[in-house]
Every structure is written in structure tokens, then in C-alpha cells.
Design a protein around this motif. Structure first.
Motif: not given
Length: 152
Positions: A59-69
Motif C-alpha cells: 500500500d502507498h501509505d505503508v510504503a511511505h512509512e517503511m521508507v521514512e522509518c
């Protein structure tokens, strides 16, 4: 009878030409899309990672969170650290490194290009063999050089 065979043969021949032309156009489009994915090498590392994670079904939001973390520093610092690493390693390109980083992100591991352990782990998986002492020494130098970058 000859006329029927001739007409059938002609229609069969034209159908094959049309089908092959459609396949060639489709394959050419796919090749263009794939080469366009990494056309802006290093311009937006986080964007490339997010895009490829979404393409893999995240999911786009999950991908964003994974990369940012995983990447706490700015995009520029991440890009410079990756470039330092790619300059040391022979035969590994941006696309191969990004794919390996995605695998790490999918397993929930963070990537720190300032860490010697991370660099050795990435290199060993990319090369698929034990590393020689000269390469390990270059990785030590790369890790120490990457630690010099300020994280903002």
C-alpha cells in the motif's frame, strides 16, 4: 478448392502479421516503462523505493512509512552515501542496489550506509560469495566516509 486454400492461407498470414505486430508494440512499451523506472538515477531515492514497493503490492501509505522509518536523513545525504557505496563496489548498479534495499525493507530492516555491518551484508548478498580483504577494507573506508556526512 485452390481458391479456398489461397483465401484461408492469406487470412492466416495476415492474422499472424497483425498478432506479431501487436506483440512487438506491447513488448516495446513494457521495455520503455522498465527503462523509464530508473531513468532519473539517484534523483529521488526515496521516491524510487516507494514506487517500487507499491509496484510489488505494498500500500502507498505503508510504503511511505517503511521508507521514512528506514532512511532518517535527507534524500541528498542518502543519495551521496549510496553513491559512495556504488563507487567502491564493482559490477553493481543503482537498480541492483535498490532491489536489494527493497528486500531489506520488506523484512523490516533499516538501511544505514554509515554502518560497516550493513555495507558488508549488502555486498555479500549482491555478490553472493565471501568477500576478500581488499574489498572489506574499502567498505571500512566507505562506512567511515559516510559517517562524516551530517544528518539533517
Amino acid at each position: 478448392m485452390r481458391v479456398k486454400v489461397f483465401i484461408f492461407g492469406t487470412l492466416f498470414f495476415i492474422g499472424n502479421i497483425t498478432l506479431n505486430a501487436q506483440l512487438l508494440v506491447r513488448e516495446g512499451g513494457i521495455a520503455t516503462e522498465e527503462s523509464g523506472t530508473f531513468s532519473q538515477v539517484g534523483h529521488n531515492v526515496r521516491g524510487d523505493l516507494k514506487t517500487l514497493l507499491v509496484q510489488r503490492g505494498i500500500d502507498h501509505d505503508v510504503a511511505h512509512e517503511m521508507v521514512e522509518c528506514s532512511f532518517k536523513e535527507s534524500n541528498l545525504v542518502t543519495m551521496l552515501k549510496m553513491q559512495n557505496y556504488l563507487n567502491v563496489i564493482e559490477g553493481i548498479d543503482y537498480e541492483m542496489l535498490i532491489n536489494e534495499i527493497i528486500i531489506e525493507l520488506l523484512f523490516g530492516n533499516s538501511i544505514d550506509f554509515s554502518s560497516y555491518d550493513t555495507l558488508v551484508s549488502l555486498t555479500q548478498r549482491l555478490y553472493g560469495m565471501h568477500l576478500n580483504t581488499a574489498l572489506l577494507e574499502r567498505l571500512v573506508q566507505t562506512a567511515s566516509a559516510n559517517q562524516a556526512f551530517k544528518t539533517t
